[in-house]
Write a protein that holds these residues in place. Structure first.
Motif, PDB file in Angstrom:
ATOM      1  N   LEU A   1       0.827  -1.201   0.000  1.00  0.00           N
ATOM      2  CA  LEU A   1       0.000   0.000   0.000  1.00  0.00           C
ATOM      3  C   LEU A   1       0.867   1.258   0.000  1.00  0.00           C
ATOM      4  O   LEU A   1       0.533   2.255  -0.653  1.00  0.00           O
ATOM      5  CB  LEU A   1      -0.933  -0.006   1.209  1.00  0.00           C
ATOM      6  N   GLN A   2       1.996   1.202   0.720  1.00  0.00           N
ATOM      7  CA  GLN A   2       2.906   2.352   0.743  1.00  0.00           C
ATOM      8  C   GLN A   2       3.493   2.594  -0.650  1.00  0.00           C
ATOM      9  O   GLN A   2       3.596   3.743  -1.103  1.00  0.00           O
ATOM     10  CB  GLN A   2       4.027   2.114   1.759  1.00  0.00           C
TER      11      GLN A   2
ATOM     12  N   VAL B   1      -7.397  10.480  -5.274  1.00  0.00           N
ATOM     13  CA  VAL B   1      -7.412   9.101  -4.780  1.00  0.00           C
ATOM     14  C   VAL B   1      -8.458   8.976  -3.680  1.00  0.00           C
ATOM     15  O   VAL B   1      -8.574   9.853  -2.810  1.00  0.00           O
ATOM     16  CB  VAL B   1      -6.023   8.713  -4.223  1.00  0.00           C
ATOM     17  N   SER B   2      -9.225   7.897  -3.727  1.00  0.00           N
ATOM     18  CA  SER B   2     -10.149   7.574  -2.645  1.00  0.00           C
ATOM     19  C   SER B   2      -9.437   6.644  -1.666  1.00  0.00           C
ATOM     20  O   SER B   2      -9.036   5.539  -2.033  1.00  0.00           O
ATOM     21  CB  SER B   2     -11.408   6.891  -3.196  1.00  0.00           C
ATOM     22  N   VAL B   3      -9.247   7.123  -0.454  1.00  0.00           N
ATOM     23  CA  VAL B   3      -8.581   6.336   0.587  1.00  0.00           C
ATOM     24  C   VAL B   3      -9.644   5.713   1.479  1.00  0.00           C
ATOM     25  O   VAL B   3     -10.446   6.421   2.087  1.00  0.00           O
ATOM     26  CB  VAL B   3      -7.628   7.208   1.426  1.00  0.00           C
ATOM     27  N   THR B   4      -9.657   4.393   1.534  1.00  0.00           N
ATOM     28  CA  THR B   4     -10.532   3.694   2.474  1.00  0.00           C
ATOM     29  C   THR B   4      -9.795   3.561   3.792  1.00  0.00           C
ATOM     30  O   THR B   4      -8.659   3.076   3.823  1.00  0.00           O
ATOM     31  CB  THR B   4     -10.903   2.297   1.946  1.00  0.00           C
ATOM     32  N   ARG B   5     -10.431   3.977   4.857  1.00  0.00           N
ATOM     33  CA  ARG B   5      -9.746   3.978   6.154  1.00  0.00           C
ATOM     34  C   ARG B   5     -10.745   3.772   7.278  1.00  0.00           C
ATOM     35  O   ARG B   5     -11.969   3.846   7.102  1.00  0.00           O
ATOM     36  CB  ARG B   5      -9.023   5.304   6.349  1.00  0.00           C
ATOM     37  N   TYR B   6     -10.211   3.538   8.463  1.00  0.00           N
ATOM     38  CA  TYR B   6     -11.013   3.533   9.686  1.00  0.00           C
ATOM     39  C   TYR B   6     -10.250   4.341  10.727  1.00  0.00           C
ATOM     40  O   TYR B   6      -9.048   4.584  10.604  1.00  0.00           O
ATOM     41  CB  TYR B   6     -11.268   2.106  10.187  1.00  0.00           C
TER      42      TYR B   6
ATOM     43  N   ASN C   1      -6.239   4.832   9.985  1.00  0.00           N
ATOM     44  CA  ASN C   1      -5.416   3.815   9.338  1.00  0.00           C
ATOM     45  C   ASN C   1      -5.942   3.554   7.929  1.00  0.00           C
ATOM     46  O   ASN C   1      -7.090   3.142   7.751  1.00  0.00           O
ATOM     47  CB  ASN C   1      -5.435   2.523  10.152  1.00  0.00           C
ATOM     48  N   ALA C   2      -5.107   3.798   6.927  1.00  0.00           N
ATOM     49  CA  ALA C   2      -5.500   3.553   5.530  1.00  0.00           C
ATOM     50  C   ALA C   2      -5.481   2.052   5.251  1.00  0.00           C
ATOM     51  O   ALA C   2      -4.515   1.362   5.576  1.00  0.00           O
ATOM     52  CB  ALA C   2      -4.555   4.280   4.582  1.00  0.00           C
ATOM     53  N   VAL C   3      -6.558   1.550   4.635  1.00  0.00           N
ATOM     54  CA  VAL C   3      -6.625   0.126   4.321  1.00  0.00           C
ATOM     55  C   VAL C   3      -6.752  -0.135   2.823  1.00  0.00           C
ATOM     56  O   VAL C   3      -6.698  -1.280   2.381  1.00  0.00           O
ATOM     57  CB  VAL C   3      -7.796  -0.560   5.065  1.00  0.00           C
TER      58      VAL C   3
END
Length: 207
Positions: free
Chosen positions: A99-100, A116-121, A133-135
């Motif tokens: 991911l990095q 960019v769409s970042v999926t995170r929680y 945290n980016a997932v």
């Protein structure tokens, strides 16, 4: 008593809502401006950090990957990039290194942006020094792209169905088991009152 009951349910609802708000995935449309690795010493906020990369040892201090981004309105948003492994929350994220690298390949400038769409929680709090945290990452056509949160819709729908099922099972259990006991207890109490009244009437000669 009614206020105590409503207070209890309000506190329970707040706890559940906070738990879901932190753990459910969300999407942020951003422009990646850089990545870095920082040494982090974990303290009282360690509960808000994930585990080390799978296969590495736990430690109170370790290197953590970060993804620096800018929102369409110009405000910055920094993500951490940590594995969740097989722990909680159950994202089963094992690819922080990949991911990095993906994030580094999508670094762009203001003159030629890549959105960019970042999926995170998780949450971002400067006061607590915690980061979402980016997932996952996905390139989108524009900053106005609408992302439908299908995962949240499915999870919340399942939770509602489970709660309704538990409620129905509880009502059936109460109607079949608890309510008859309460009715029997009430009848026994009435019979005891009648018996006691009859005893005292006879004792004092009342008719």
């Amino acid at each position: 008593m009614r206020y105590v009951k409503w207070g209890f349910w309000a506190v329970l609802f707040a706890i559940v809502a906070t738990f879901l708000h932190y753990n459910l995935p969300r999407h942020d449309i951003v422009r990646i401006v850089g990545t870095e690795v920082r040494r982090v010493d974990f303290g009282e906020n360690s509960i808000f950090w994930a585990t080390p990369d799978v296969g590495t040892a736990n430690a109170t201090s370790r290197d953590v990957r970060f993804i620096n981004t800018v929102r369409p309105n110009g405000k910055t948003l920094v993500f951490r990039n940590e594995d969740t492994g097989w722990g909680w929350p159950p994202y089963f994220k094992l690819d922080s290194s990949d991911l990095q690298a993906q994030a580094e390949s999508q670094i762009s400038t203001q003159a030629d942006p890549i959105w960019v769409s970042v999926t995170r929680y998780g949450w971002r709090s400067r006061w607590l020094s915690i980061f979402p945290n980016a997932v996952g990452l996905k390139v989108v056509p524009s900053p106005d792209t609408r992302i439908i949160p299908w995962a949240n819709i499915i999870i919340l729908t399942l939770l509602i169905l489970i709660l309704l099922t538990i409620r129905a099972m509880w009502r059936q259990f109460r109607e079949r088991s608890i309510d008859p006991l309460i009715d029997d207890a009430g009848e026994a109490w009435d019979d005891a009152e009648e018996g006691a009244k009859g005893f005292f009437d006879r004792l004092f000669g009342r008719k």
